[in-house]
Write a protein that holds these residues in place. Sequence first.
Motif, PDB file in Angstrom:
ATOM      1  N   ILE A 153      -1.122  -2.496  -6.641  1.00  0.00           N
ATOM      2  CA  ILE A 153      -0.871  -3.788  -5.988  1.00  0.00           C
ATOM      3  C   ILE A 153      -0.891  -4.916  -7.019  1.00  0.00           C
ATOM      4  CG2 ILE A 153      -1.812  -5.449  -4.333  1.00  0.00           C
ATOM      5  CD1 ILE A 153      -2.745  -3.108  -2.644  1.00  0.00           C
ATOM      6  N   ALA A 154      -1.787  -4.800  -8.009  1.00  0.00           N
ATOM      7  CA  ALA A 154      -1.841  -5.827  -9.065  1.00  0.00           C
ATOM      8  C   ALA A 154      -0.524  -5.890  -9.836  1.00  0.00           C
ATOM      9  CB  ALA A 154      -3.003  -5.536 -10.016  1.00  0.00           C
ATOM     10  N   SER A 155       0.083  -4.716 -10.114  1.00  0.00           N
ATOM     11  CA  SER A 155       1.374  -4.685 -10.821  1.00  0.00           C
ATOM     12  C   SER A 155       2.469  -5.316  -9.966  1.00  0.00           C
ATOM     13  CB  SER A 155       1.735  -3.246 -11.173  1.00  0.00           C
ATOM     14  OG  SER A 155       0.784  -2.676 -12.035  1.00  0.00           O
ATOM     15  N   GLN A 156       2.421  -5.012  -8.680  1.00  0.00           N
ATOM     16  CA  GLN A 156       3.422  -5.599  -7.782  1.00  0.00           C
ATOM     17  C   GLN A 156       3.298  -7.114  -7.736  1.00  0.00           C
ATOM     18  OE1 GLN A 156       3.631  -3.610  -3.884  1.00  0.00           O
ATOM     19  NE2 GLN A 156       2.593  -1.856  -4.779  1.00  0.00           N
ATOM     20  N   GLU A 157       2.064  -7.607  -7.671  1.00  0.00           N
ATOM     21  CA  GLU A 157       1.867  -9.058  -7.618  1.00  0.00           C
ATOM     22  C   GLU A 157       2.268  -9.715  -8.929  1.00  0.00           C
ATOM     23  OE1 GLU A 157      -2.187  -9.508  -6.499  1.00  0.00           O
ATOM     24  OE2 GLU A 157      -1.796  -9.176  -4.348  1.00  0.00           O
ATOM     25  N   ARG A 158       1.998  -9.049 -10.078  1.00  0.00           N
ATOM     26  CA  ARG A 158       2.440  -9.604 -11.368  1.00  0.00           C
ATOM     27  C   ARG A 158       3.964  -9.677 -11.432  1.00  0.00           C
ATOM     28  NH1 ARG A 158      -1.748  -6.450 -13.621  1.00  0.00           N
ATOM     29  NH2 ARG A 158      -0.235  -4.807 -14.183  1.00  0.00           N
ATOM     30  N   TRP A 159       4.618  -8.593 -10.948  1.00  0.00           N
ATOM     31  CA  TRP A 159       6.092  -8.603 -10.938  1.00  0.00           C
ATOM     32  C   TRP A 159       6.621  -9.738 -10.084  1.00  0.00           C
ATOM     33  CZ3 TRP A 159       9.471  -8.047  -6.819  1.00  0.00           C
ATOM     34  CH2 TRP A 159      10.817  -7.889  -7.160  1.00  0.00           C
ATOM     35  N   TRP A 160       6.000  -9.917  -8.901  1.00  0.00           N
ATOM     36  CA  TRP A 160       6.457 -10.984  -8.009  1.00  0.00           C
ATOM     37  C   TRP A 160       6.219 -12.363  -8.636  1.00  0.00           C
ATOM     38  CZ3 TRP A 160       9.578 -11.777  -4.215  1.00  0.00           C
ATOM     39  CH2 TRP A 160       9.467 -12.928  -3.434  1.00  0.00           C
ATOM     40  N   ALA A 161       5.075 -12.524  -9.325  1.00  0.00           N
ATOM     41  CA  ALA A 161       4.795 -13.803  -9.988  1.00  0.00           C
ATOM     42  C   ALA A 161       5.815 -14.079 -11.090  1.00  0.00           C
ATOM     43  CB  ALA A 161       3.376 -13.786 -10.559  1.00  0.00           C
ATOM     44  N   ASP A 162       6.169 -13.042 -11.858  1.00  0.00           N
ATOM     45  CA  ASP A 162       7.173 -13.215 -12.916  1.00  0.00           C
ATOM     46  C   ASP A 162       8.528 -13.597 -12.327  1.00  0.00           C
ATOM     47  OD1 ASP A 162       5.273 -12.572 -14.780  1.00  0.00           O
ATOM     48  OD2 ASP A 162       5.869 -10.452 -14.939  1.00  0.00           O
ATOM     49  N   GLU A 163       8.900 -12.917 -11.255  1.00  0.00           N
ATOM     50  CA  GLU A 163      10.183 -13.238 -10.626  1.00  0.00           C
ATOM     51  C   GLU A 163      10.176 -14.649 -10.069  1.00  0.00           C
ATOM     52  OE1 GLU A 163      13.017 -11.444 -10.468  1.00  0.00           O
ATOM     53  OE2 GLU A 163      12.037 -10.047 -11.848  1.00  0.00           O
ATOM     54  N   SER A 164       9.038 -15.071  -9.510  1.00  0.00           N
ATOM     55  CA  SER A 164       8.935 -16.431  -8.970  1.00  0.00           C
ATOM     56  C   SER A 164       9.058 -17.458 -10.076  1.00  0.00           C
ATOM     57  CB  SER A 164       7.612 -16.602  -8.224  1.00  0.00           C
ATOM     58  OG  SER A 164       7.514 -15.703  -7.141  1.00  0.00           O
ATOM     59  N   ASP A 165       8.436 -17.175 -11.227  1.00  0.00           N
ATOM     60  CA  ASP A 165       8.541 -18.102 -12.356  1.00  0.00           C
ATOM     61  C   ASP A 165       9.977 -18.212 -12.849  1.00  0.00           C
ATOM     62  OD1 ASP A 165       5.842 -18.575 -12.252  1.00  0.00           O
ATOM     63  OD2 ASP A 165       5.335 -17.103 -13.811  1.00  0.00           O
ATOM     64  N   GLN A 166      10.659 -17.061 -12.923  1.00  0.00           N
ATOM     65  CA  GLN A 166      12.059 -17.075 -13.353  1.00  0.00           C
ATOM     66  C   GLN A 166      12.926 -17.843 -12.359  1.00  0.00           C
ATOM     67  OE1 GLN A 166      13.545 -13.169 -14.200  1.00  0.00           O
ATOM     68  NE2 GLN A 166      11.916 -12.687 -15.669  1.00  0.00           N
ATOM     69  N   LEU A 167      12.624 -17.639 -11.066  1.00  0.00           N
ATOM     70  CA  LEU A 167      13.394 -18.348 -10.035  1.00  0.00           C
ATOM     71  C   LEU A 167      13.153 -19.846 -10.118  1.00  0.00           C
ATOM     72  CD1 LEU A 167      15.292 -17.973  -7.628  1.00  0.00           C
ATOM     73  CD2 LEU A 167      13.273 -17.809  -6.157  1.00  0.00           C
ATOM     74  N   SER A 168      11.897 -20.235 -10.400  1.00  0.00           N
ATOM     75  CA  SER A 168      11.596 -21.659 -10.538  1.00  0.00           C
ATOM     76  C   SER A 168      12.355 -22.263 -11.718  1.00  0.00           C
ATOM     77  CB  SER A 168      10.092 -21.856 -10.732  1.00  0.00           C
ATOM     78  OG  SER A 168       9.379 -21.372  -9.616  1.00  0.00           O
ATOM     79  N   GLY A 169      12.478 -21.490 -12.803  1.00  0.00           N
ATOM     80  CA  GLY A 169      13.224 -21.972 -13.962  1.00  0.00           C
ATOM     81  C   GLY A 169      14.706 -22.148 -13.672  1.00  0.00           C
ATOM     82  N   LYS A 170      15.205 -21.328 -12.739  1.00  0.00           N
ATOM     83  CA  LYS A 170      16.617 -21.422 -12.379  1.00  0.00           C
ATOM     84  C   LYS A 170      16.864 -22.421 -11.248  1.00  0.00           C
ATOM     85  CE  LYS A 170      17.493 -16.564 -13.587  1.00  0.00           C
ATOM     86  NZ  LYS A 170      17.872 -15.238 -13.066  1.00  0.00           N
ATOM     87  N   HIS A 229       0.820  -1.210   0.000  1.00  0.00           N
ATOM     88  CA  HIS A 229       0.000   0.000   0.000  1.00  0.00           C
ATOM     89  C   HIS A 229       0.859   1.268   0.000  1.00  0.00           C
ATOM     90  CE1 HIS A 229      -3.204  -2.842   1.290  1.00  0.00           C
ATOM     91  NE2 HIS A 229      -3.988  -2.006   0.626  1.00  0.00           N
ATOM     92  N   TRP A 230       1.977   1.201   0.690  1.00  0.00           N
ATOM     93  CA  TRP A 230       2.878   2.369   0.718  1.00  0.00           C
ATOM     94  C   TRP A 230       3.456   2.638  -0.670  1.00  0.00           C
ATOM     95  CZ3 TRP A 230       8.194   3.039  -0.077  1.00  0.00           C
ATOM     96  CH2 TRP A 230       8.711   4.263   0.337  1.00  0.00           C
ATOM     97  N   LEU A 231       3.843   1.572  -1.369  1.00  0.00           N
ATOM     98  CA  LEU A 231       4.353   1.736  -2.733  1.00  0.00           C
ATOM     99  C   LEU A 231       3.268   2.266  -3.665  1.00  0.00           C
ATOM    100  CD1 LEU A 231       6.478  -1.546  -3.081  1.00  0.00           C
ATOM    101  CD2 LEU A 231       7.349   0.786  -2.926  1.00  0.00           C
ATOM    102  N   GLU A 232       2.034   1.787  -3.461  1.00  0.00           N
ATOM    103  CA  GLU A 232       0.940   2.247  -4.296  1.00  0.00           C
ATOM    104  C   GLU A 232       0.646   3.729  -4.063  1.00  0.00           C
ATOM    105  OE1 GLU A 232      -3.436   0.568  -5.567  1.00  0.00           O
ATOM    106  OE2 GLU A 232      -2.868   0.503  -3.452  1.00  0.00           O
ATOM    107  N   ASN A 233       0.675   4.162  -2.811  1.00  0.00           N
ATOM    108  CA  ASN A 233       0.330   5.547  -2.478  1.00  0.00           C
ATOM    109  C   ASN A 233       1.442   6.529  -2.834  1.00  0.00           C
ATOM    110  OD1 ASN A 233      -2.156   4.730  -1.438  1.00  0.00           O
ATOM    111  ND2 ASN A 233      -1.310   4.390   0.620  1.00  0.00           N
ATOM    112  N   ASN A 234       2.691   6.105  -2.716  1.00  0.00           N
ATOM    113  CA  ASN A 234       3.802   7.032  -2.898  1.00  0.00           C
ATOM    114  C   ASN A 234       4.434   6.972  -4.277  1.00  0.00           C
ATOM    115  OD1 ASN A 234       4.534   8.291  -0.020  1.00  0.00           O
ATOM    116  ND2 ASN A 234       3.920   6.163   0.307  1.00  0.00           N
ATOM    117  N   PHE A 235       4.333   5.828  -4.959  1.00  0.00           N
ATOM    118  CA  PHE A 235       4.992   5.689  -6.255  1.00  0.00           C
ATOM    119  C   PHE A 235       4.026   5.280  -7.368  1.00  0.00           C
ATOM    120  CE2 PHE A 235       8.287   4.970  -3.061  1.00  0.00           C
ATOM    121  CZ  PHE A 235       9.299   5.807  -3.508  1.00  0.00           C
TER     122      PHE A 235
END
Length: 356
Positions: free
Chosen positions: A122-139, A112-118
């Motif tokens: 939250i949906a973008s943050q969760e998509r980014w985290w999902a992408d990073e998790s997928d990349q980490l799983s591949g590695k 919420h702090w990132l959403e309010n200040n930058f």
Amino acid sequence: QSCYMEKQAIQNSRIINGLLIAAVALPLLYFGKTLFIPLFYGLFIAIVLYPICRWLEKKGVPRSLAITAGLLLVLLLFAGLVSLLVIQFNAFLQDLPELKAKLQPAISNLQHWLENNFNISIASQERWWADESDQLSGKAPGLITGIFSQTASGLFTLFITPVFAALFLYNRKDFVRFLEKIVGAENKQRLQQVLGQTILTYFHFIKGMVFVYLIVGVLNSIGLLALGIRHAILFGFLTAIMTIIPYLGIIISALLPITIAWITKDSVWYPIGVVGVFVFVQYLEANVIFPRVVATQLNISTWATLVAIIAGGILWGVSGMILFIPFLGMLKLVTDNVPEWEAVNILIRRNEGKKR
């Protein structure tokens, strides 16, 4: 004029020889680290144990039994410390689900702090985290292979290091004769002086440092217990041990207890209190405990220490950051007794009270 030219030629020849040695030694050290890391760990353990083994031998104990007794002493100290850390780490793992549950609100607040200040939704943050998790799983297969390789390398080092230490101690006369042949008969007395100083310096230094780490670990644990931080003994001694890596060790090891204090406590003053405990104990260690407990210091400049840490990290990783400090201490002891290397001695020694 001819005398000056001759001296200049000799000096230039020494510089060229030094550069050639460095050009050969650095790649050799880097690509041969699998051999050199346990070899030099074994050498320093042998240096520390030599006075003990020598004393036992003078009492009539056979050399092989004296070496075994010294290595058993080191093994018992190491096993006791590891056992303490394992017990505390297991307790930490049992509390991990609870810590994760308490971490979730903090993550939500951060989102919420990132959403309010930058303006990052939250949906973008969760998509980014999902992408990073997928990349980490591949590695993951590569990470598992790397972890397995590092574990195997660590076990090999733990196994072979005491073997090297025992061989150095048992065949020490052969190694001394080898060095005498290298330096020549005219430098034999100087070599004996350097070896004697090295053994005495590192025996007192390591013995003193063991007491320093114990005292610092106890003080860290008492401070964290007073704040009510979970697993205070684990974090207290882990932080003390990590000070083996100068400057960086305390910073890295302090992050975990600070994070635990932030998650489990309801006030920001607890993480600040953890920082205060470590800062205060480090101040005591640097200004009171270390000077009084350690009988003989290496007397190396901060500049040279930092260069050794960075160079060691580049060549050998964490082991290099630990081992290159003793290397630097040995180099200083050599340059103390070799007038031709006075220029190097000026760079690496601590020049207290000689400021211009």
